[in-house]
Scaffold this motif. Structure first.
Motif, PDB file in Angstrom:
ATOM      1  N   UNK A 158       6.378   5.928  11.269  1.00 51.87           N
ATOM      2  CA  UNK A 158       6.955   4.588  11.390  1.00 51.87           C
ATOM      3  C   UNK A 158       8.473   4.649  11.222  1.00 51.87           C
ATOM      4  N   UNK A 211      -6.567  -2.560   6.220  1.00 50.48           N
ATOM      5  CA  UNK A 211      -7.556  -2.240   7.256  1.00 50.48           C
ATOM      6  C   UNK A 211      -8.527  -1.150   6.800  1.00 50.48           C
ATOM      7  N   UNK A 212      -8.315  -0.620   5.619  1.00 53.01           N
ATOM      8  CA  UNK A 212      -9.086   0.530   5.167  1.00 53.01           C
ATOM      9  C   UNK A 212     -10.544   0.187   4.957  1.00 53.01           C
ATOM     10  N   UNK A 229       2.070   8.606   8.307  1.00 55.41           N
ATOM     11  CA  UNK A 229       2.232   7.191   8.632  1.00 55.41           C
ATOM     12  C   UNK A 229       3.670   6.717   8.385  1.00 55.41           C
ATOM     13  N   UNK A 230       4.172   7.001   7.173  1.00 55.03           N
ATOM     14  CA  UNK A 230       5.520   6.531   6.839  1.00 55.03           C
ATOM     15  C   UNK A 230       6.578   7.255   7.664  1.00 55.03           C
ATOM     16  N   UNK A 238     -11.075   8.430   2.539  1.00 52.62           N
ATOM     17  CA  UNK A 238     -10.324   9.685   2.384  1.00 52.62           C
ATOM     18  C   UNK A 238     -11.247  10.918   2.391  1.00 52.62           C
ATOM     19  N   UNK A 258      -0.313   9.586   4.353  1.00 53.10           N
ATOM     20  CA  UNK A 258       0.816   8.707   4.024  1.00 53.10           C
ATOM     21  C   UNK A 258       2.122   9.264   4.581  1.00 53.10           C
ATOM     22  N   UNK A 306      -6.322   8.068   9.756  1.00 50.39           N
ATOM     23  CA  UNK A 306      -6.829   8.667   8.508  1.00 50.39           C
ATOM     24  C   UNK A 306      -6.805   7.658   7.365  1.00 50.39           C
ATOM     25  N   UNK A 307      -5.743   6.861   7.309  1.00 51.56           N
ATOM     26  CA  UNK A 307      -5.619   5.918   6.189  1.00 51.56           C
ATOM     27  C   UNK A 307      -6.633   4.786   6.244  1.00 51.56           C
ATOM     28  N   UNK A 308      -7.068   4.440   7.446  1.00 47.80           N
ATOM     29  CA  UNK A 308      -8.011   3.324   7.547  1.00 47.80           C
ATOM     30  C   UNK A 308      -9.468   3.791   7.432  1.00 47.80           C
ATOM     31  N   UNK A 339      -2.410   6.530  10.622  1.00 46.94           N
ATOM     32  CA  UNK A 339      -3.167   5.269  10.624  1.00 46.94           C
ATOM     33  C   UNK A 339      -4.672   5.528  10.663  1.00 46.94           C
TER      34      UNK A 339
END
Lengths: 212, 164
Positions: free
Chosen positions: B63, A27-28, B59-60, B29, B56, B24-26, B22
């Motif tokens: 989750x 989705x990035x 997110x990890x 950066x 990361x 930030x990762x999408x 999420x």
């Protein structure tokens, strides 16, 4: 934890890890360069320059004002090798910011984008002052720059002017622009004066070396 | 029913961190790197690395908590991260920058001020310590795996003289 659950845990960990890493990456939004805009009224440099810089900027933003001398220094240093284009990225909930961009757009229509651009940054405190309401302050500056006041006034009210600004804003957002200033130097994104100062020159040098 | 508050705590903290990661990762950066540059405590030389690693971990870790997988490990990781956030946010909160947008969910996620996020981090810290203190979590992968793992020794007992 019993030893028999270890392979199960490891298997789940591997599967989950792979899925959880792949999901956000798919989705990035990429930092890929925007399509080459040919807005020559708002561009500086030769059209066939080896390096293209596109700046998404906001006349009302203090960081954009702070970044201006750095951008100009880059353009001076790499004159003839860089094509720089300014793109509108105002604050959408700030009518003063949007009208400042409209003023720049209308000045561009009369070939005076750059003088208006410089004034908007230099006089940020003047036109953003709560004492100055409406478009009066922009009309005064347009007159001072020698623009046709009637045409400028009409342009400042025209839907097309705001449509153009909105299109560029949407284009920027689609590219992942959220903060200003954001500069795309070829395929790399620089956000804010700090990143610009730390890496822009090095990156241009690298690109020029690669191009040789 | 007694387990419900623990489940809600795990889902709240996990969801919050997963969402922060999420958003930030999408996004590119460089955007999060620019947000971090606004915090004076962080050395500029390490900003690119921090900007890549933190989303990361969020997110990890988030989750991990949502799924209840290695819950205590991920609770410990997120506790350390929250302590780091609190350290970084303390300066701006007490020097009049508390009303600025904190950028914790990137610019596209929910907009919290530095002070709001600082208070939320304290709450999260306590909730994470609660999660750390428990070895079993309802509706979690950990529970599922532990149950399966435990079934073999029970069978073993029954065949090696557990019954007369």
């Amino acid at each position: 934890m019993s030893s028999s659950s270890l392979p199960l845990r490891a298997g789940i960990l591997l599967l989950l890890g792979a899925a959880l890493i792949a999901l956000p990456l798919s989705f990035r939004k990429t930092s890929a360069p925007p399509p080459a805009p040919r807005v020559f009224s708002r561009s500086v440099g030769p059209a066939d320059a080896p390096i293209q810089i596109v700046e998404y900027s906001n006349f009302a933003c203090p960081s954009c004002r702070h970044a201006q001398p750095m951008v100009k220094a880059l353009l001076r240093k790499y004159e003839g090798r860089v094509l720089y284009t300014f793109q509108h990225f105002p604050w959408v909930n700030d009518s003063k910011s949007i009208h400042a961009h409209a003023a720049a757009q209308c000045a561009a229509a009369q070939g005076k984008f750059w003088p208006m651009h410089d004034w908007l940054f230099e006089s940020q405190g003047v036109w953003r002052s709560p004492m100055r309401q409406g478009n009066e302050v922009f009309l005064e500056e347009a007159a001072a720059l020698g623009l046709d006041p009637a045409a400028f006034g009409t342009c400042m009210e025209a839907t097309e002017t705001f449509q153009q600004i909105q299109n560029e804003w949407l284009q920027g957002q689609a590219l992942g622009v959220v903060h200003t200033p954001t500069l795309f130097i070829q395929d790399r994104m620089f956000v804010g004066p700090e990143q610009l100062e730390a890496g822009a020159e090095l990156w241009i040098e690298e690109l020029l070396k690669k191009g040789k | 029913m007694k387990q419900l508050p623990w489940l809600l705590i795990r889902l709240w903290v996990g969801g919050l961190f997963a969402a922060a990661g999420w958003f930030k990762l999408t996004a590119p950066v460089e955007n999060f790197q620019a947000v971090l540059a606004g915090y004076p405590l962080l050395p500029h030389a390490v900003l690119p690395t921090i900007a890549r690693v933190i989303p990361w971990v969020e997110w990890l870790g988030g989750m991990g908590l949502l799924l209840g997988f290695n819950t205590r490990f991920f609770s410990a990781v997120l506790t350390c991260l929250t302590l780091g956030f609190l350290t970084v946010l303390t300066g701006p909160v007490f020097t009049g920058q508390g009303t600025d947008h904190c950028g914790c969910f990137s610019a596209v996620g929910p907009a919290f001020t530095v002070t709001q996020m600082y208070l939320m981090d304290w709450i999260n810290l306590f909730l994470l310590i609660f999660l750390l203190s428990r070895s079993r979590h309802p509706l979690s992968f950990d529970n599922l795996i532990n149950k399966q793992g435990q079934s073999l020794p029970v069978d073993d007992l029954s065949t090696t003289g557990g019954s007369p």
